[in-house]
Write a protein that holds these residues in place. Sequence first.
Motif: not given
Length: 255
Positions: A192-193, A224-225, A244
């Motif tokens: 994830g982040n 992700r980020n 991302r």
Amino acid sequence: MRSGWRSLGAVLVASALLWGAAPATAATAATGDYTCTEGTVPSGTYSTLTIAGMCGVDAGAEIHVTRSLMVLEGAIFDAQSAPAVITVDRNVISATGSMIGLGCQPGFPGNSGHPCATDPEGSSDISVAGNITVNGAIGVFLNGVAVGGNVTVTGGGSDIPWSIKNNTIDRNLTVNGIVEEWIGVMWNRIGGNVTLSDIRMTGLDDAAGTGLNDVFVVRNEIGRNLTCSGLVPGVFGYGNMIARNATGDCAALAG
């Protein structure tokens, strides 16, 4: 060489001596809740495992916790100095003033690893099905751990270098509000982040000769980020793969 690596080696050696000298809390382990106040946690299956003092693991230990592992306020759990198999079916929670070390593995070209003090060629096998949550700790060392949920480290810090390295984290990694000599977020795979915020470094950067260490963010795979803010004096990073966006203090790490 940066001061963090030298200091971290000293911590590993010291902790290995500590656990080798302490008496075990029990000769055998029975299924059920188990609390360690000193020494090493025996191999066994436990419903919950509570660390209430200075505790470690023996080389080759096999520990299965069917619920959660808890490190209480001011307690120390050193599962980073000797290779062991530890499986936690729910969560790991570490409280204010605690120190938690999970996992060790040898280095290899391009990756410093986190060698086991008792066996530099050995490797741990540690997995946590749920989350790892650490609040106000004086030491955090997560090395080669498989985490099914989130890793959240909030508050705390000390003059001991912290490492979050070579882990597989299925969801998010969050580090917030610490004052620390050195911290490295390196060689992780995060689904994830990653959020790093309000982290102030206090250790001197030996390689640069002047100034303070930056926060290290090196060669992570982020699903992700990557979001960073309030990193003082700044961030040092390269080789990150970010699916991302990278924003804030870490914007330059994109691409």
